[in-house]
Motif scaffolding. Structure first.
Motif, PDB file in Angstrom:
ATOM      1  N   THR A   8       0.821  -1.216   0.000  1.00 59.62           N
ATOM      2  CA  THR A   8       0.000   0.000   0.000  1.00 59.62           C
ATOM      3  C   THR A   8       0.851   1.260   0.000  1.00 59.62           C
ATOM      4  O   THR A   8       0.314   2.358  -0.087  1.00 59.62           O
ATOM      5  CB  THR A   8      -0.916   0.037   1.234  1.00 59.62           C
ATOM      6  OG1 THR A   8      -0.112  -0.006   2.423  1.00 59.62           O
ATOM      7  CG2 THR A   8      -1.877  -1.143   1.229  1.00 59.62           C
ATOM      8  N   GLN A   9       2.185   1.100   0.132  1.00 57.45           N
ATOM      9  CA  GLN A   9       3.077   2.253   0.195  1.00 57.45           C
ATOM     10  C   GLN A   9       4.200   2.113  -0.825  1.00 57.45           C
ATOM     11  O   GLN A   9       4.556   1.005  -1.237  1.00 57.45           O
ATOM     12  CB  GLN A   9       3.695   2.390   1.590  1.00 57.45           C
ATOM     13  CG  GLN A   9       2.694   2.708   2.687  1.00 57.45           C
ATOM     14  CD  GLN A   9       3.363   2.800   4.036  1.00 57.45           C
ATOM     15  OE1 GLN A   9       4.212   1.980   4.386  1.00 57.45           O
ATOM     16  NE2 GLN A   9       2.992   3.809   4.819  1.00 57.45           N
ATOM     17  N   LEU A  10       4.750   3.259  -1.192  1.00 57.72           N
ATOM     18  CA  LEU A  10       5.867   3.296  -2.132  1.00 57.72           C
ATOM     19  C   LEU A  10       7.102   3.801  -1.403  1.00 57.72           C
ATOM     20  O   LEU A  10       7.063   4.857  -0.766  1.00 57.72           O
ATOM     21  CB  LEU A  10       5.536   4.226  -3.301  1.00 57.72           C
ATOM     22  CG  LEU A  10       6.581   4.361  -4.417  1.00 57.72           C
ATOM     23  CD1 LEU A  10       6.834   3.017  -5.073  1.00 57.72           C
ATOM     24  CD2 LEU A  10       6.099   5.380  -5.455  1.00 57.72           C
ATOM     25  N   SER A  11       8.180   3.040  -1.473  1.00 56.72           N
ATOM     26  CA  SER A  11       9.455   3.434  -0.888  1.00 56.72           C
ATOM     27  C   SER A  11      10.494   3.532  -1.996  1.00 56.72           C
ATOM     28  O   SER A  11      10.305   2.975  -3.081  1.00 56.72           O
ATOM     29  CB  SER A  11       9.908   2.402   0.153  1.00 56.72           C
ATOM     30  OG  SER A  11      10.270   1.185  -0.492  1.00 56.72           O
ATOM     31  N   PRO A  12      11.604   4.212  -1.756  1.00 61.57           N
ATOM     32  CA  PRO A  12      12.637   4.313  -2.804  1.00 61.57           C
ATOM     33  C   PRO A  12      13.169   2.951  -3.250  1.00 61.57           C
ATOM     34  O   PRO A  12      13.364   2.718  -4.444  1.00 61.57           O
ATOM     35  CB  PRO A  12      13.734   5.146  -2.143  1.00 61.57           C
ATOM     36  CG  PRO A  12      13.046   5.920  -1.083  1.00 61.57           C
ATOM     37  CD  PRO A  12      11.950   5.027  -0.573  1.00 61.57           C
ATOM     38  N   SER A  13      13.381   2.050  -2.291  1.00 55.41           N
ATOM     39  CA  SER A  13      13.956   0.749  -2.654  1.00 55.41           C
ATOM     40  C   SER A  13      12.986  -0.081  -3.479  1.00 55.41           C
ATOM     41  O   SER A  13      13.365  -0.687  -4.483  1.00 55.41           O
ATOM     42  CB  SER A  13      14.385  -0.012  -1.394  1.00 55.41           C
ATOM     43  OG  SER A  13      13.295  -0.154  -0.501  1.00 55.41           O
ATOM     44  N   ARG A  14      11.711  -0.102  -3.071  1.00 53.42           N
ATOM     45  CA  ARG A  14      10.742  -0.894  -3.829  1.00 53.42           C
ATOM     46  C   ARG A  14      10.431  -0.242  -5.178  1.00 53.42           C
ATOM     47  O   ARG A  14      10.187  -0.934  -6.167  1.00 53.42           O
ATOM     48  CB  ARG A  14       9.447  -1.071  -3.030  1.00 53.42           C
ATOM     49  CG  ARG A  14       9.616  -1.870  -1.735  1.00 53.42           C
ATOM     50  CD  ARG A  14       9.925  -3.339  -1.987  1.00 53.42           C
ATOM     51  NE  ARG A  14      11.332  -3.584  -2.289  1.00 53.42           N
ATOM     52  CZ  ARG A  14      12.280  -3.733  -1.377  1.00 53.42           C
ATOM     53  NH1 ARG A  14      11.970  -3.661  -0.104  1.00 53.42           N
ATOM     54  NH2 ARG A  14      13.526  -3.977  -1.736  1.00 53.42           N
TER      55      ARG A  14
END
Length: 276
Positions: A8-14
């Motif tokens: 449900t979230q966006l991170s730099p690594s993903r």
């Protein structure tokens, strides 16, 4: 055993995983398949822990000697939480690896004087939700704010500075942090700095509000593509030179493998995703 989840979230690594290979993103973020840690990953974790502890000390104690003395206890903590013995061919090999960690910490002191710094935050969790519902999350190694209110975001890297032609890829993570900082605090960071302890070089970038607005649109489009893949289960493999370091080649169609059955319910394109 893996434990599937609907991201449900966006991170730099993903985000980086999806840009590199959507199927890799699925394996890591949806299937959550285990991956054996690499020496480089563990080295990075250890160095980051040492530098975080360093800034918990009074400024006068932030010396190379104090930092080097932190390595052994931080390594003991890491080993207590996860067994890393398989990374090394005996105690001698581990000792050589720890010497390389010490060299990275020593290089840090050649790049700046921590006694003259008083960070606003270290290991700073930043989150925000964009106006289209995209949720962003990341951890900034260090945020510095001077008396005039100017902001510098700093990230430590244990490798070497990449060639200039790869600068945009390296700065993706920092622009992500800058966007979240701006959206949550109302201030565009003055400077983004990547510190490469592998060769003692830095990569600096000063973003503008216009650039961050464009980057925000880029992230919204990226997350829309990721949500569609999550909803449909269609994650296409993307072959590249980085495949040689992938832990999931045996499950990849590009290498004759077959991914496991998609572990989440899928929905037809254009329909709402099931609630998370």
């Amino acid at each position: 055993m893996s434990s599937a989840t609907r991201p449900t979230q966006l991170s730099p690594s993903r985000a980086g995983d999806f840009k590199q290979c959507p199927l890799l993103y699925r394996f890591r973020a949806v299937d959550r398949l285990p991956e054996p840690p690499s020496r480089a990953q563990v080295q990075g974790t250890l160095v980051h822990a040492v530098l975080e502890r360093l800034y918990e000390l009074d400024a006068g104690r932030r010396t190379p000697q104090e930092a080097l003395a932190l390595i052994e206890p931080e390594w003991t903590k890491l080993n207590a939480s996860q067994e890393y013995s398989e990374l090394f061919d005996g105690l001698g090999d581990e000792s050589d690896w720890l010497r390389s960690v010490r060299r990275l910490v020593e290089t840090y002191f050649s790049m700046e004087d921590p006694q003259r710094l008083q960070p606003h935050r270290t290991e700073c969790l930043v989150t925000t939700t964009l106006d289209d519902g995209t949720q962003l999350k990341g951890f900034i190694d260090r945020a510095d704010v001077n008396p005039a209110g100017l902001v510098r975001l700093v990230d430590y890297k244990t490798g070497k500075r990449p060639p200039d032609r790869f600068a945009d890829k390296a700065l993706f993570q920092m622009k992500f942090y800058a966007l979240v900082w701006w959206r949550t605090r109302g201030t565009v960071p003055t400077l983004l700095r990547l510190m490469y302890l592998g060769d003692g070089q830095v990569l600096d970038y000063s973003p503008t509000q216009t650039e961050l607005e464009q980057f925000e649109r880029t992230l919204k489009a990226l997350w829309a593509s990721m949500r569609e893949a999550i909803a449909t289960g269609l994650f296409r493999p993307q072959k590249s030179k980085l495949c040689g370091w992938c832990a999931h080649q045996r499950l990849c169609p590009e290498f004759g493998g077959e991914p496991p059955a998609y572990p989440l319910p899928t929905v037809l394109p254009g329909l709402e995703m099931p609630p998370t």
